[in-house]
Structure formats: C-alpha cells, structure tokens
Design an enzyme around this catalytic site. Structure first.
Site, mmCIF file in Angstrom:
data_model
loop_
_atom_site.group_PDB
_atom_site.id
_atom_site.type_symbol
_atom_site.label_atom_id
_atom_site.label_comp_id
_atom_site.label_asym_id
_atom_site.label_seq_id
_atom_site.Cartn_x
_atom_site.Cartn_y
_atom_site.Cartn_z
ATOM 1 N N THR A 213 14.394 -2.749 -1.249
ATOM 2 C CA THR A 213 14.803 -1.579 -0.544
ATOM 3 C C THR A 213 16.257 -1.262 -0.390
ATOM 4 O O THR A 213 16.994 -2.280 -0.118
ATOM 5 C CB THR A 213 14.211 -2.099 1.015
ATOM 6 O OG1 THR A 213 13.136 -2.579 1.135
ATOM 7 C CG2 THR A 213 14.691 -0.739 1.923
ATOM 8 N N GLU B 214 31.171 -4.898 -10.164
ATOM 9 C CA GLU B 214 31.649 -3.699 -9.958
ATOM 10 C C GLU B 214 32.534 -3.683 -8.921
ATOM 11 O O GLU B 214 33.024 -4.557 -8.162
ATOM 12 C CB GLU B 214 30.406 -2.671 -9.500
ATOM 13 C CG GLU B 214 29.726 -2.991 -8.282
ATOM 14 C CD GLU B 214 28.323 -2.241 -7.821
ATOM 15 O OE1 GLU B 214 27.769 -1.761 -9.023
ATOM 16 O OE2 GLU B 214 27.820 -2.242 -6.892
ATOM 17 N N ARG C 105 3.696 4.026 -1.560
ATOM 18 C CA ARG C 105 3.690 4.796 -3.032
ATOM 19 C C ARG C 105 4.366 3.724 -3.965
ATOM 20 O O ARG C 105 3.774 3.333 -5.054
ATOM 21 C CB ARG C 105 4.259 6.002 -2.814
ATOM 22 C CG ARG C 105 3.996 6.954 -4.105
ATOM 23 C CD ARG C 105 4.514 8.541 -4.014
ATOM 24 N NE ARG C 105 5.925 8.452 -3.424
ATOM 25 C CZ ARG C 105 6.941 8.574 -4.300
ATOM 26 N NH1 ARG C 105 6.743 8.622 -5.639
ATOM 27 N NH2 ARG C 105 8.060 8.413 -3.874
ATOM 28 N N GLU C 106 5.564 3.472 -3.527
ATOM 29 C CA GLU C 106 6.358 2.540 -4.418
ATOM 30 C C GLU C 106 5.784 1.211 -4.614
ATOM 31 O O GLU C 106 5.647 0.505 -5.608
ATOM 32 C CB GLU C 106 7.746 2.612 -3.717
ATOM 33 C CG GLU C 106 8.756 3.568 -3.724
ATOM 34 C CD GLU C 106 9.289 3.823 -5.051
ATOM 35 O OE1 GLU C 106 9.795 3.088 -5.696
ATOM 36 O OE2 GLU C 106 9.200 5.248 -5.220
ATOM 37 N N LYS D 281 -3.794 -3.121 7.472
ATOM 38 C CA LYS D 281 -4.463 -3.033 6.441
ATOM 39 C C LYS D 281 -5.120 -4.209 5.934
ATOM 40 O O LYS D 281 -5.682 -4.218 4.680
ATOM 41 C CB LYS D 281 -3.841 -2.297 5.003
ATOM 42 C CG LYS D 281 -3.145 -0.905 5.634
ATOM 43 C CD LYS D 281 -3.364 0.355 4.557
ATOM 44 C CE LYS D 281 -2.951 1.487 5.135
ATOM 45 N NZ LYS D 281 -2.506 2.497 4.169
ATOM 46 N N THR E 55 0.715 -1.217 -0.100
ATOM 47 C CA THR E 55 0.108 0.055 -0.132
ATOM 48 C C THR E 55 0.942 1.197 0.016
ATOM 49 O O THR E 55 0.302 2.318 0.014
ATOM 50 C CB THR E 55 -0.959 0.074 1.282
ATOM 51 O OG1 THR E 55 -0.266 -0.108 2.453
ATOM 52 C CG2 THR E 55 -1.948 -1.015 1.212
ATOM 53 N N HIS F 267 26.445 2.680 -4.391
ATOM 54 C CA HIS F 267 26.101 1.506 -3.724
ATOM 55 C C HIS F 267 27.045 1.277 -2.525
ATOM 56 O O HIS F 267 28.260 1.571 -2.657
ATOM 57 C CB HIS F 267 26.477 0.187 -4.636
ATOM 58 C CG HIS F 267 25.492 0.286 -5.564
ATOM 59 N ND1 HIS F 267 25.966 -0.452 -6.966
ATOM 60 C CD2 HIS F 267 24.164 0.716 -5.923
ATOM 61 C CE1 HIS F 267 24.742 -0.612 -7.519
ATOM 62 N NE2 HIS F 267 24.045 0.205 -7.153
ATOM 63 N N TYR G 96 19.841 -3.000 -17.015
ATOM 64 C CA TYR G 96 18.693 -2.546 -17.922
ATOM 65 C C TYR G 96 19.744 -2.194 -19.126
ATOM 66 O O TYR G 96 19.085 -2.916 -20.249
ATOM 67 C CB TYR G 96 18.124 -1.433 -17.458
ATOM 68 C CG TYR G 96 17.614 -1.480 -16.236
ATOM 69 C CD1 TYR G 96 17.110 -2.420 -15.315
ATOM 70 C CD2 TYR G 96 17.032 -0.243 -15.594
ATOM 71 C CE1 TYR G 96 16.755 -2.610 -14.228
ATOM 72 C CE2 TYR G 96 16.495 -0.474 -14.397
ATOM 73 C CZ TYR G 96 16.211 -1.299 -13.573
ATOM 74 O OH TYR G 96 15.709 -1.221 -12.518
#
Lengths: 387, 294
Positions: B97, B210, B19-20, B43, B17, B248, B160
């Site tokens: 997260t 990385e 926003r994200e 909820k 619930t 990171h 991506y």
C-alpha cells in the site's frame, strides 16, 4: 502540505494555543477598521509559503495608521523574494495584521519527525528569532532535543527536561508545559510532519505567545482531515501541477525542454537524470503511477503538451502493474486527440511489451521506439542537436 | 539459498477480494508462490480462485499455518492490517500500500520493535526469490533464479529496470527486495545487506537508493565496516529540485540534507562501486563480479 501562517494560527487557536490577535486582509480598504479594533502598534506580515519573509521585506512593524497603510500598500501584491522562493519570488495575495507585543525575550520551539528513529522530536532553544540551523552550528549547547516514543507519548519528564533545560522560572516552566502539551496533541491529531514557532515570545507580562507559526501537514493523511485539506492555497501552486494533482498524477514542473512520462517515482527521477546526462534538460517529473488507466495517461500527456517549453517528449515505461499495452493505448489515444506534433521517444520494457510496441508501431504516429536506456540516451542527444 | 522468502513460504493475502488483491494474488500464484489463505473482513467462509478466505488473520493463520502476509488494502486500513498480522504472529509482512499516513507508521514501527515479525514496506513492490516465491507486484518473468546477485532498493519500477539489466547480462538474482519509498519503513537497507552478507549464494549486491533521508549514508558506513561482498550502488534524483517531494513521500531534499550528491559521495568514501549511468548498470555489475571472483 504547508499552511499559511494565518491558517496555522487559526489552528493553534482551536487548540487554545496563545497567538497574537490578528486579522487577514486581501485588500487595503479592509485595513482601517482593523486598526480601530486592534490598536497600535501593529505588525504587517506577508502571507506566502516561504521562510525568510522578514529579510525579504515582507514583515513590518508599524507605529501609526499612516505607517500601517504604507506597509500594507507596499506588501500586498509585491513579488516577495526570499532565500526560499527562488529568484522570481512569490506574489503576496494576503497580509496578516497583528497586534504588537511587549517582548521580553524570544525562544525557539519546533516539533518534527525523526524518520530514521521513528520518533517525534521537540527542539527548543533560548535563541529565538534565529535560524535553528545557525544555532545548531555555532552554539549547539543552547539547543535542547527531546525524543518521544509515539507509543508512550509526551510524559511529565519530557516537560521537566525542557523547562529545566531552558532554565525557565517555575511560573514560566508551567506555562511552557501547558503549551507543549497542547502543541503535541495538535501535532499528532492533525498529522503534522513539521511544526515550528520561531520566535515563541515571552512578553514583559511573562506570557507566552506564538508570534510565528509554520505547520506542514502529511499529505497522505488529508483523507481524514477534510477541514485541513480545504486550506490548500490554489494561488501557491503552478496551475499545471494543480491540474495534474486533481487527476491523481505526480507532476512537478521544471525548467527544461524534454517532457517525460514515466511509471514509478524512482524511475522517473532516474529518467530526469538520464536526460541531463544526455546533455538536455528535463521539463518535468511525471509519475503516472501504478494503477494508471489509459485515461489518466492521456490526461498526463495533455499536461505535458500544454507546457509551452516542451520541445520533445521521452516516455520511459517499465511495465509492472501498469502494462505496456495499456500505456501504448493511452499514448496513441492522447496523441490522436491532441494532434501531437512533437518528436516522441518511447522506451518500453516489461509486462506485455511486445503488444505495447505493436500498438505503437501500428498507430501510424511518428514515434521513435527504443528498447534500452543507452539507445534512449543517444536519441535524446539527437533530439537536443535537432533544436 | 535466498533471504527472507523461499519455497517454504506460506502466503496469505490481506485484502484478497479487492481489485488489486485479486489480480496480484493470481499473479503470485501463477509465478509459483504458495498462497494458502486470504483475509477480507466479512467475507470469511468464501473462497477466491480456490484460496480460502477468512475474516481475521489469526483465523487464517490457525487454519493454514501461513507464515507470510501480503497487504493490499487502502491506506486508511494499512496500519491496522499490519498490526493485526504482527499480533497474529506472522513472520514476514509485506505491505504494498502507498500513502499510509506517517503518524500511523510511527506507531507501527515502534510496535514492531517489540515483536519478532519482519515488515517490508509500505509503499513497496515487495520481495521475490526468483523461481521460488514472489510476494508483491513486480513482473515475475524479468527475474532469473539462482543468484549470484542480491538486489535491494527504495523504488519499484527502477528495481525492475535494474533486475532486467542483470538478467540480460546473465546475472541471476538470489532475492530482490523493494524496501519502500516512504519516510518510515520496516526493513531497511542494513537489514537486507546483513542478510545478503550471510547468504552463501549471494556473491554481490546492487543497492538502489534515491534522494531523501540518511539511509544510503548509513548503509555505506555499514558496508565499509562489515561487508565482504562487492556492492554496486545507484542513486536516483541528481536533478531533483530541493524542497519538492519527488513522487515518493520519502524522496525530498530538505535544508540541503538528503541530496543525491551527498549519497554518492558516501558510497565513494566507502569504496562502493558507483553506477553513474543507469543504462550501464548491467555491464558494470558484470565487470565488478568478474573482478571479485579473481
């Protein structure tokens, strides 16, 4: 986030960990009452966030009040250059004045996190005062490593391994066990990522004392440690970096001339590499992150524009969470507000890319839009040749 | 075929619930993922865009037979959410997260070792089997179903970029996994490589690493000893200054350890195809796959 030595020692005191008596001063005029209070000899130590202070001339043992005055005068305000500060050095804004101890011998003790094995590791050695990397290379048998599963925490047998490993007397072994218990508790409760005491001194009275203290706190944990977050030294940071941090941007200033705005840390690093491969030098690392709003991008843009070294800007965005149209609006708004007059190359891909490109093209701004990284490299090379 | 997720994955969303949570749940559903439940304490009993919301993960699992969870809660609650999912018997837990304290992850990682659940992340874009199931925040349309490539990466948007280039080059993907940019993560490179090696549809793997830590070096050693399929490797951060965390939490060169140069050297020593220029990754993969098929 790194703590200054004096801050780390204050933290030690709240956990009842023995440290020498000392006071921090920022002006030479504050010295004389401290000499009266602490007596002589004293140690005067530059407070900068870098290792190797002793070799750089930032630590002095003084026997008289005159020597204390001279040392403080010399160290306060100096540009201290050590192996870790880089050529420019760091300005010393404060010194720690501490009581000298009767040192019988020096040990080494540190706690850290082994990221690959997800354990807390205690490293200790009989060779205090030396860089632990050197001891590890030359006499690895003199180092004792104790691995602790964080689910069970520090146990008695860990402490016995440590005391017997260091061949400590029974009395000193007990003192060491008490000390390490407190340090472990501090390490976990304060979300440390590294803690180092070098040297951990054994006095002629057979007492332990943390003569140096290096503590690094996990920045991700600061939300639950407001008292530690308040210790952040504003003098230690590049002002642009501090400004960026305050508005939630990941920004690191570098030496080059091509400013970058990228979404995502990995892509931002790869973009810096790409600039270098194109024969230019990146001026910064800037990750506008996932949830960045138009407003945040605009602020990031302003930060780049206030870096006088920047002669051109490369924006590389792959739209995932951050959609290209959101970014495009941020860029246009920032460019208009700041009166942008530098060449800008924009490379966009991903969610709502067509809308993003449309916004840029229709903005009337002098932007070079490219679609592949290879095209971007060619444009960057052209930008370099233009200079 | 694919690894870890497929059309049988029944997904629940912890933090649905928020926003994200709400936004990315709708994105995953739009892609075709089967979102069967959401969890937000307090909820329970409500529903969000037709997805039933529960107070606890155990309730949600009992009612809906969810077998995977996507976690989109603030960092202060992430470790709690992961452990709740572990205890509820969720098989695959994907924690998006960013900013979970390392001390929390130390406990989670050691608890996880005692349990059958698999954790991906935290601080990751998630996992996608193109055409079947997306658990995460990656843009769906850049992916191409059907293989032959597997992708595993410590990054988000850089992944991506890689996937987009593969799709442009006509190379589809079996599964793409972002394992996360934090120092302590659940599933690592070797876990993914092992699964790709065993997956019949995966013919080659792109590994995106990385700076920081030792995971790429360990992966290289594993590949040399165990992997029959071609691996194409890329490392970000050749120009990263030492001692600085590059966005990171896990991306830091400290005391000369974890440099991009050392990782590339490990790749070369293990005879992994190294991609030096990111812009050429797609064409390099095309060549490598053509060579492996002859």
């Amino acid at each position: 986030m790194h703590l200054h030595e004096y801050q780390a020692k204050e933290l030690f005191r709240t956990f009842d960990i023995p440290v020498p008596e000392g006071r921090v001063i920022r002006k030479r005029s504050e010295l004389s009452p401290i000499i009266d209070e602490l007596g002589l000899p004293l140690v005067v130590k530059a407070q900068v966030l870098a290792g190797g202070r002793g070799k750089g001339g930032g630590v002095r043992l003084v026997q008289t009040a005159d020597e204390a005055n001279d040392a403080t005068t010399a160290i306060l305000g100096m540009e201290l250059v050590t192996a870790q500060t880089g050529g420019q050095g760091k300005t010393v804004h404060s010194v720690l004045v501490e009581q000298g101890l009767n040192i019988a011998r020096e040990l080494y003790l540190s706690l850290l996190i082994d990221r690959d094995r997800a354990e807390i590791v205690i490293i200790t050695s009989l060779d205090g005062g030396m860089a632990i990397e050197e001891v590890a290379a030359s006499t690895p048998e003199r180092i004792i490593r104790i691995r602790i599963n964080p689910l069970i925490g520090l146990q008695g047998y860990h402490l016995r391994q440590l005391a017997f490993g260091l061949k400590l007397s029974s009395q000193l072994g007990k003192e060491m066990a008490t000390l390490v218990r407190k340090l472990y508790r501090l390490f976990v409760e304060c979300d440390c990522s590294q803690l180092e005491i070098n040297p951990l001194v054994v006095t002629t009275e057979e007492q332990l004392s943390a003569v140096d203290a290096k503590v690094e706190i996990d920045s991700s944990s600061l939300y639950r440690h407001p008292e530690l977050a308040a210790l952040q030294d504003p003098d230690d940071q590049d002002p642009l970096e501090a400004e960026a941090r305050d508005i939630g941007l990941n920004y690191i200033r570098l030496e080059g001339t091509i400013g970058t705005i990228v979404n995502g840390a990995g892509l931002a690093m790869a973009t810096m590499d790409l600039i270098k491969q194109a024969g230019a030098e990146p001026a910064n690392f800037l990750d506008v992150g996932g949830g960045a709003s138009s407003e945040m991008i605009e602020k990031g843009f302003r930060i780049l524009l206030s870096d006088q070294q920047v002669t051109g800007i490369f924006i590389n965005i792959f739209g995932g969470i951050l959609r290209c149209d959101v970014l495009a609006r941020g860029v246009v708004k920032a460019a208009q507000k700041t009166g942008l007059n530098l060449p800008v190359i924009v490379r966009m891909e991903g969610t709502n890319v067509d809308e993003g490109r449309r916004i840029l093209t229709e903005s009337g701004l002098a932007l070079t839009t490219v679609s592949t990284l290879n095209d971007a490299a060619h444009e960057l090379a052209a930008l370099r040749d233009l200079r | 075929m694919s690894i870890f997720v497929n059309q049988n994955t029944r997904l629940l969303v912890q933090g649905i619930t928020g926003r994200e949570g709400r936004f990315h749940t709708s994105q995953c559903r739009e892609y075709g993922s089967n979102v069967v439940a959401g969890v937000t304490p307090g909820k329970g009993g409500q529903s969000l865009d037709e997805v039933p919301v529960f107070n606890t993960v155990t309730e949600a699992r009992t009612a809906t037979r969810a077998n995977a969870s996507m976690i989109l809660v603030p960092p202060a609650f992430a470790a709690d959410a992961i452990m709740e999912a572990i205890d509820a018997g969720i098989e695959l837990i994907v924690c998006i997260t960013e900013g979970v304290p390392v001390m929390d992850m130390l406990r989670v990682k050691n608890y996880l070792a005692l349990k059958p659940s698999r954790l991906i992340g935290p601080n990751c874009p998630g996992i996608i089997t193109p055409g079947a199931c997306k658990i995460g925040i990656m843009p769906g349309p850049i992916h191409t179903p059907g293989g032959p490539m597997g992708v595993v990466s410590r990054s988000g948007t850089l992944t991506y970029e890689v996937v987009h280039q593969l799709s442009q080059a006509g190379l589809g993907q079996t599964t793409c996994i972002g394992i996360g940019g934090d120092p302590i993560i659940g599933t690592n490179f070797i876990d993914c490589l092992q699964a790709f090696e065993a997956d019949h549809e995966t013919e080659g793997v792109v590994l995106v690493g990385e700076i920081g830590g030792n995971a790429e070096e360990e992966a290289a050693a594993w590949i040399q000893a165990n992997m029959s399929k071609p691996v194409i490797g890329f490392i970000a951060g050749l120009t990263a200054p030492p001692g600085r965390r590059m966005g990171h939490a896990g991306a830091i060169v400290s005391n000369g350890m974890g440099t991009a140069a050392a990782k590339l050297a490990a790749f070369r020593a293990a005879e992994i195809e190294v991609c030096e220029h990111l812009g050429e990754l797609g064409s390099l993969c095309t060549k490598a796959m053509a060579a492996s098929r002859t």
